[in-house]
Design a protein around this motif. Structure first.
Motif, PDB file in Angstrom:
ATOM      1  N   VAL A 143      -3.002   3.609 -31.460  1.00 27.61           N
ATOM      2  CA  VAL A 143      -3.065   2.509 -30.493  1.00 27.61           C
ATOM      3  C   VAL A 143      -3.669   1.315 -31.222  1.00 27.61           C
ATOM      4  O   VAL A 143      -4.673   1.445 -31.919  1.00 27.61           O
ATOM      5  CB  VAL A 143      -3.931   2.858 -29.266  1.00 27.61           C
ATOM      6  CG1 VAL A 143      -3.954   1.689 -28.282  1.00 27.61           C
ATOM      7  CG2 VAL A 143      -3.431   4.129 -28.582  1.00 27.61           C
ATOM      8  N   ARG A 144      -3.028   0.148 -31.059  1.00 31.01           N
ATOM      9  CA  ARG A 144      -3.553  -1.076 -31.655  1.00 31.01           C
ATOM     10  C   ARG A 144      -3.705  -2.125 -30.560  1.00 31.01           C
ATOM     11  O   ARG A 144      -2.780  -2.338 -29.775  1.00 31.01           O
ATOM     12  CB  ARG A 144      -2.608  -1.605 -32.744  1.00 31.01           C
ATOM     13  CG  ARG A 144      -2.481  -0.700 -33.952  1.00 31.01           C
ATOM     14  CD  ARG A 144      -1.598  -1.331 -35.027  1.00 31.01           C
ATOM     15  NE  ARG A 144      -0.193  -1.284 -34.658  1.00 31.01           N
ATOM     16  CZ  ARG A 144       0.638  -0.299 -35.007  1.00 31.01           C
ATOM     17  NH1 ARG A 144       0.188   0.727 -35.727  1.00 31.01           N
ATOM     18  NH2 ARG A 144       1.909  -0.330 -34.652  1.00 31.01           N
ATOM     19  N   SER A 145      -4.860  -2.766 -30.506  1.00 33.50           N
ATOM     20  CA  SER A 145      -5.046  -3.804 -29.492  1.00 33.50           C
ATOM     21  C   SER A 145      -5.661  -5.053 -30.103  1.00 33.50           C
ATOM     22  O   SER A 145      -6.412  -4.991 -31.073  1.00 33.50           O
ATOM     23  CB  SER A 145      -5.909  -3.294 -28.337  1.00 33.50           C
ATOM     24  OG  SER A 145      -7.233  -3.042 -28.746  1.00 33.50           O
ATOM     25  N   VAL A 146      -5.307  -6.184 -29.502  1.00 31.57           N
ATOM     26  CA  VAL A 146      -5.753  -7.498 -29.952  1.00 31.57           C
ATOM     27  C   VAL A 146      -6.343  -8.242 -28.762  1.00 31.57           C
ATOM     28  O   VAL A 146      -5.771  -8.235 -27.672  1.00 31.57           O
ATOM     29  CB  VAL A 146      -4.570  -8.324 -30.518  1.00 31.57           C
ATOM     30  CG1 VAL A 146      -5.003  -9.743 -30.845  1.00 31.57           C
ATOM     31  CG2 VAL A 146      -3.980  -7.644 -31.741  1.00 31.57           C
ATOM     32  N   GLY A 147      -7.470  -8.887 -28.979  1.00 31.49           N
ATOM     33  CA  GLY A 147      -8.039  -9.778 -27.978  1.00 31.49           C
ATOM     34  C   GLY A 147      -8.589 -11.001 -28.679  1.00 31.49           C
ATOM     35  O   GLY A 147      -9.473 -10.887 -29.527  1.00 31.49           O
ATOM     36  N   ALA A 148      -8.042 -12.181 -28.363  1.00 32.59           N
ATOM     37  CA  ALA A 148      -8.465 -13.383 -29.083  1.00 32.59           C
ATOM     38  C   ALA A 148      -8.489 -14.578 -28.142  1.00 32.59           C
ATOM     39  O   ALA A 148      -7.581 -14.758 -27.323  1.00 32.59           O
ATOM     40  CB  ALA A 148      -7.520 -13.667 -30.249  1.00 32.59           C
ATOM     41  N   GLU A 149      -9.527 -15.372 -28.283  1.00 31.11           N
ATOM     42  CA  GLU A 149      -9.688 -16.588 -27.484  1.00 31.11           C
ATOM     43  C   GLU A 149      -9.483 -17.803 -28.383  1.00 31.11           C
ATOM     44  O   GLU A 149      -9.884 -17.791 -29.548  1.00 31.11           O
ATOM     45  CB  GLU A 149     -11.092 -16.642 -26.889  1.00 31.11           C
ATOM     46  CG  GLU A 149     -11.452 -15.432 -26.040  1.00 31.11           C
ATOM     47  CD  GLU A 149     -12.950 -15.374 -25.773  1.00 31.11           C
ATOM     48  OE1 GLU A 149     -13.413 -16.059 -24.844  1.00 31.11           O
ATOM     49  OE2 GLU A 149     -13.641 -14.646 -26.508  1.00 31.11           O
ATOM     50  N   PRO A 150      -8.897 -18.888 -27.859  1.00 30.35           N
ATOM     51  CA  PRO A 150      -8.654 -20.056 -28.710  1.00 30.35           C
ATOM     52  C   PRO A 150      -9.922 -20.815 -29.082  1.00 30.35           C
ATOM     53  O   PRO A 150      -9.998 -21.410 -30.159  1.00 30.35           O
ATOM     54  CB  PRO A 150      -7.731 -20.934 -27.856  1.00 30.35           C
ATOM     55  CG  PRO A 150      -7.978 -20.495 -26.451  1.00 30.35           C
ATOM     56  CD  PRO A 150      -8.293 -19.036 -26.527  1.00 30.35           C
ATOM     57  N   ALA A 168     -16.449  -8.796 -24.733  1.00 32.88           N
ATOM     58  CA  ALA A 168     -15.015  -8.979 -24.957  1.00 32.88           C
ATOM     59  C   ALA A 168     -14.272  -7.656 -25.138  1.00 32.88           C
ATOM     60  O   ALA A 168     -13.310  -7.360 -24.422  1.00 32.88           O
ATOM     61  CB  ALA A 168     -14.796  -9.882 -26.173  1.00 32.88           C
ATOM     62  N   LEU A 169     -14.719  -6.841 -26.089  1.00 30.62           N
ATOM     63  CA  LEU A 169     -14.008  -5.598 -26.390  1.00 30.62           C
ATOM     64  C   LEU A 169     -14.178  -4.523 -25.328  1.00 30.62           C
ATOM     65  O   LEU A 169     -13.469  -3.515 -25.346  1.00 30.62           O
ATOM     66  CB  LEU A 169     -14.445  -5.069 -27.756  1.00 30.62           C
ATOM     67  CG  LEU A 169     -13.804  -5.794 -28.946  1.00 30.62           C
ATOM     68  CD1 LEU A 169     -14.526  -5.467 -30.241  1.00 30.62           C
ATOM     69  CD2 LEU A 169     -12.330  -5.446 -29.053  1.00 30.62           C
ATOM     70  N   ASP A 206     -18.472 -13.678 -34.211  1.00 30.30           N
ATOM     71  CA  ASP A 206     -17.299 -14.379 -33.679  1.00 30.30           C
ATOM     72  C   ASP A 206     -16.026 -13.575 -33.877  1.00 30.30           C
ATOM     73  O   ASP A 206     -15.002 -13.864 -33.266  1.00 30.30           O
ATOM     74  CB  ASP A 206     -17.158 -15.769 -34.312  1.00 30.30           C
ATOM     75  CG  ASP A 206     -16.894 -15.708 -35.804  1.00 30.30           C
ATOM     76  OD1 ASP A 206     -15.730 -15.525 -36.193  1.00 30.30           O
ATOM     77  OD2 ASP A 206     -17.855 -15.833 -36.573  1.00 30.30           O
ATOM     78  N   THR A 207     -16.090 -12.539 -34.711  1.00 30.25           N
ATOM     79  CA  THR A 207     -14.939 -11.675 -34.967  1.00 30.25           C
ATOM     80  C   THR A 207     -15.437 -10.238 -35.107  1.00 30.25           C
ATOM     81  O   THR A 207     -16.490 -10.006 -35.731  1.00 30.25           O
ATOM     82  CB  THR A 207     -14.208 -12.077 -36.264  1.00 30.25           C
ATOM     83  OG1 THR A 207     -13.914 -13.477 -36.218  1.00 30.25           O
ATOM     84  CG2 THR A 207     -12.918 -11.297 -36.441  1.00 30.25           C
ATOM     85  N   ALA A 224     -11.239  -8.304 -31.962  1.00 30.07           N
ATOM     86  CA  ALA A 224     -11.569  -9.414 -31.079  1.00 30.07           C
ATOM     87  C   ALA A 224     -11.938 -10.622 -31.912  1.00 30.07           C
ATOM     88  O   ALA A 224     -12.586 -10.490 -32.950  1.00 30.07           O
ATOM     89  CB  ALA A 224     -12.729  -9.041 -30.152  1.00 30.07           C
ATOM     90  N   ALA A 225     -11.518 -11.801 -31.467  1.00 29.68           N
ATOM     91  CA  ALA A 225     -11.828 -13.044 -32.180  1.00 29.68           C
ATOM     92  C   ALA A 225     -12.140 -14.129 -31.164  1.00 29.68           C
ATOM     93  O   ALA A 225     -11.440 -14.257 -30.154  1.00 29.68           O
ATOM     94  CB  ALA A 225     -10.657 -13.468 -33.059  1.00 29.68           C
ATOM     95  N   ARG A 226     -13.190 -14.885 -31.440  1.00 22.51           N
ATOM     96  CA  ARG A 226     -13.602 -15.953 -30.528  1.00 22.51           C
ATOM     97  C   ARG A 226     -12.988 -17.301 -30.886  1.00 22.51           C
ATOM     98  O   ARG A 226     -13.129 -18.247 -30.122  1.00 22.51           O
ATOM     99  CB  ARG A 226     -15.120 -16.111 -30.579  1.00 22.51           C
ATOM    100  CG  ARG A 226     -15.918 -14.891 -30.158  1.00 22.51           C
ATOM    101  CD  ARG A 226     -15.955 -14.720 -28.665  1.00 22.51           C
ATOM    102  NE  ARG A 226     -17.076 -13.880 -28.230  1.00 22.51           N
ATOM    103  CZ  ARG A 226     -17.279 -13.498 -26.965  1.00 22.51           C
ATOM    104  NH1 ARG A 226     -16.433 -13.875 -26.027  1.00 22.51           N
ATOM    105  NH2 ARG A 226     -18.319 -12.746 -26.659  1.00 22.51           N
TER     106      ARG A 226
END
Length: 333
Positions: A143-150, A168-169, A206-207, A224-226
């Motif tokens: 399973v691969r998941s991505v969460g990122a905010e601009p 976040a995560l 931030d990451t 996760a990335a901010r």
């Protein structure tokens, strides 16, 4: 139904607006530590403004809590003691031990507590879960998941958020359990504060990235990335020995392919979680009203939220101590 919302900042105001539009809500009361803000939201939504104490002593039938995290636990307890079903934004409390204690107190009172992990109510994640649980993907292996905010949240938020794993995560950790039906056995996490200076100043990341081993051997990698300049990005890939699916891959995905003659995704990104998950926020509140009436079983109770918090706690410890952490090392019920 007469519903009260406690805490009408950004998230509370959204819940209040969704409740005001709901056919089953006949009366809406809003309360906030900032009395003026409560009055402004009440005026805008044709609702009533009240103090927090008045919420628990009036004819309220259910409570939605979107106050500051530090206030969650006590407000949940007050609702439970008053016999009121309660919906609360994540997390349950400011730390894991208090979260466990709060959930136990709600259970002792025979209360109802639904936690706001809204991605469970997103149509794509629900469809993905249904396919996984149907067996169509066969044995899951990855399973691969991505969460990122601009853009990073403001410093006032970051300083009280609990950190990237907790804030976040936590959604990814919850979805891993919910979609696969398995428990996390071990984690290895790392992170970076190499972005804007405010992160290093606050001792925040931030990451972040976590490698999780599920109790059946499935491997999950989540990031996760901010500071993701391309746009807001939440996706998941679930891979089995029979099929692979992608959740959240559509025309809004902020991803540009460099392959010749490839035009998908078209990169029309959304800019915030409020836009990306607007239908999910409405769906979780509709579900809560059904739960409060006794028409539906609670789909995301306090114990579910605590299990995701335990994974976040394990990741935080792993990142700090630079080692794998077994979930058996983390306090539980």
């Amino acid at each position: 139904m007469r519903i009260a919302v406690v805490g009408v900042g950004r998230m509370g105001a959204i819940h209040a607006a969704n409740l005001r539009r709901h056919a089953d809500v006949t009366s809406l009361v809003v309360a906030d530590s900032d009395r003026q803000r409560a009055q402004e939201v009440a005026h805008r939504l044709d609702a009533s403004a009240a103090t927090v104490d008045e919420v628990f002593t009036s004819s309220t039938e259910a409570v939605v809590i979107a106050a500051n995290t530090a206030a969650h636990a006590e407000l949940i307890r007050r609702a439970a003691r008053a016999g009121l079903p309660v919906f609360c934004e994540k997390p349950v409390a400011a730390d894991l031990a208090e979260s466990i204690q709060t959930v136990q107190e709600v259970q002792a009172e025979g209360g109802t507590l639904q936690i706001g992990l809204m991605r469970r109510f997103d149509a794509g994640f629900q469809a993905g879960r249904a396919l996984v649980r149907s067996g169509r993907l066969g044995r899951l292996h990855t399973v691969r998941s991505v969460g990122a905010e601009p853009d990073p949240p403001p410093a006032t938020y970051l300083s009280a958020s609990g950190g990237i794993f907790w804030d976040a995560l936590i959604h990814d950790f919850d979805l891993l359990r919910w979609i696969t039906g398995r428990e996390v056995a071990e984690v290895y996490a790392c992170g970076s504060d190499a972005g804007p200076q405010i992160f290093a100043e606050l001792g925040e990341l931030d990451t972040a990235m976590a490698l999780l081993t599920m109790d059946d051997g499935t491997l999950a990698a989540t990031t996760a990335a901010r500071c993701n300049g391309a746009g807001y990005d939440v996706r998941m890939e679930v891979c089995g020995d029979a099929d692979t699916i992608a959740i959240g891959l559509d025309r809004h995905t902020p991803l540009t392919s460099v392959e010749p003659e490839t035009t998908f995704p078209s990169a029309d990104p959304v800019q915030s979680f409020l836009e990306r998950f607007a239908p999910a926020f409405e769906a979780e509140i509709d579900t809560f009203l059904q739960v409060a009436r006794g028409d539906l079983e609670n789909p995301c109770d306090g114990r579910e939220a605590v299990e995701a918090l335990r994974v976040a706690e394990a990741c935080w410890r792993s990142q700090r101590e630079r080692r794998p952490v077994r979930l058996t090392e983390i306090v539980s019920f």
